[in-house]
Design a protein around this motif. Structure first.
Motif, mmCIF file in Angstrom:
data_model
loop_
_atom_site.group_PDB
_atom_site.id
_atom_site.type_symbol
_atom_site.label_atom_id
_atom_site.label_comp_id
_atom_site.label_asym_id
_atom_site.label_seq_id
_atom_site.Cartn_x
_atom_site.Cartn_y
_atom_site.Cartn_z
ATOM 1 N N ARG A 31 16.148 31.490 25.353
ATOM 2 C CA ARG A 31 15.377 31.776 24.137
ATOM 3 C C ARG A 31 16.286 31.838 22.918
ATOM 4 N NH1 ARG A 31 11.406 36.644 26.270
ATOM 5 N NH2 ARG A 31 9.739 35.288 27.031
ATOM 6 N N SER A 34 17.808 28.224 22.184
ATOM 7 C CA SER A 34 16.820 27.236 21.734
ATOM 8 C C SER A 34 16.124 27.646 20.444
ATOM 9 C CB SER A 34 15.756 27.017 22.815
ATOM 10 O OG SER A 34 14.933 28.167 22.956
ATOM 11 N N PHE A 36 13.422 29.375 20.504
ATOM 12 C CA PHE A 36 12.000 29.471 20.850
ATOM 13 C C PHE A 36 11.768 30.659 21.770
ATOM 14 C CE2 PHE A 36 12.421 24.751 20.407
ATOM 15 C CZ PHE A 36 11.610 24.618 19.293
ATOM 16 N N PRO A 39 8.276 28.009 24.311
ATOM 17 C CA PRO A 39 8.313 26.625 23.848
ATOM 18 C C PRO A 39 6.925 25.991 23.796
ATOM 19 C CG PRO A 39 8.933 26.711 26.133
ATOM 20 C CD PRO A 39 8.780 28.133 25.675
ATOM 21 N N HIS A 42 5.211 20.410 25.001
ATOM 22 C CA HIS A 42 6.070 19.241 25.200
ATOM 23 C C HIS A 42 7.531 19.623 25.462
ATOM 24 C CE1 HIS A 42 6.285 19.998 20.835
ATOM 25 N NE2 HIS A 42 7.500 19.475 20.906
ATOM 26 N N ASN A 43 7.904 20.871 25.268
ATOM 27 C CA ASN A 43 9.257 21.334 25.568
ATOM 28 C C ASN A 43 9.318 22.247 26.792
ATOM 29 O OD1 ASN A 43 10.633 20.054 23.449
ATOM 30 N ND2 ASN A 43 10.019 21.653 22.017
ATOM 31 N N ARG A 44 8.194 22.577 27.382
ATOM 32 C CA ARG A 44 8.140 23.537 28.483
ATOM 33 C C ARG A 44 9.001 23.123 29.674
ATOM 34 N NH1 ARG A 44 7.717 28.527 29.421
ATOM 35 N NH2 ARG A 44 5.987 28.664 27.990
ATOM 36 N N GLU A 45 8.930 21.869 30.078
ATOM 37 C CA GLU A 45 9.669 21.418 31.262
ATOM 38 C C GLU A 45 11.177 21.578 31.077
ATOM 39 O OE1 GLU A 45 10.238 17.440 34.033
ATOM 40 O OE2 GLU A 45 8.458 17.597 32.749
ATOM 41 N N VAL A 46 11.698 21.144 29.953
ATOM 42 C CA VAL A 46 13.142 21.243 29.720
ATOM 43 C C VAL A 46 13.565 22.700 29.519
ATOM 44 C CG1 VAL A 46 13.118 20.851 27.208
ATOM 45 C CG2 VAL A 46 15.090 20.136 28.560
ATOM 46 N N PHE A 47 12.710 23.503 28.904
ATOM 47 C CA PHE A 47 12.978 24.923 28.713
ATOM 48 C C PHE A 47 13.069 25.620 30.076
ATOM 49 C CE2 PHE A 47 11.810 29.325 27.849
ATOM 50 C CZ PHE A 47 12.440 29.609 26.636
ATOM 51 N N ASP A 48 12.090 25.396 30.933
ATOM 52 C CA ASP A 48 12.082 26.011 32.261
ATOM 53 C C ASP A 48 13.263 25.538 33.107
ATOM 54 O OD1 ASP A 48 9.798 27.421 31.607
ATOM 55 O OD2 ASP A 48 8.436 26.070 32.684
#
Length: 84
Positions: A31, A34, A36, A39, A42-48
């Motif tokens: 967090r 980033s 965020f 997120p 559209h950014n959830r996958e890379v964030f997770d």
């Protein structure tokens, strides 16, 4: 850097860090980096994926640390429930 991330190694943390402790620290780190708190879709996958990678690296670090007077940890950290 991020005041809400706490030290996870003994003797600072009484007892052993749990998977929940490691995941919370990883989430706070991602967090902060980033910018965020949550997120966009559209950014959830890379964030997770980043949270997972940081949690794995954190667990590896904690497993490898030798605290003076305590020696290496006997039980490795497992992703399914803390120490085995």
């Amino acid at each position: 850097m991020c005041r809400s991330i706490k030290t996870l190694r003994p003797p600072v943390l009484p007892g052993e860090a749990t998977e929940e402790d490691v995941r919370a620290a990883a989430l706070q780190y991602v967090r902060k980096i980033s910018g965020f708190r949550a997120p966009a879709a559209h950014n959830r996958e890379v964030f997770d994926a980043a949270v997972d990678a940081v949690a794995r690296a954190t667990a590896e670090l904690l497993d490898g640390l030798e605290v003076r007077g305590r020696g290496a940890r006997k039980e490795p950290f497992t992703r399914t429930g803390g120490r085995s």
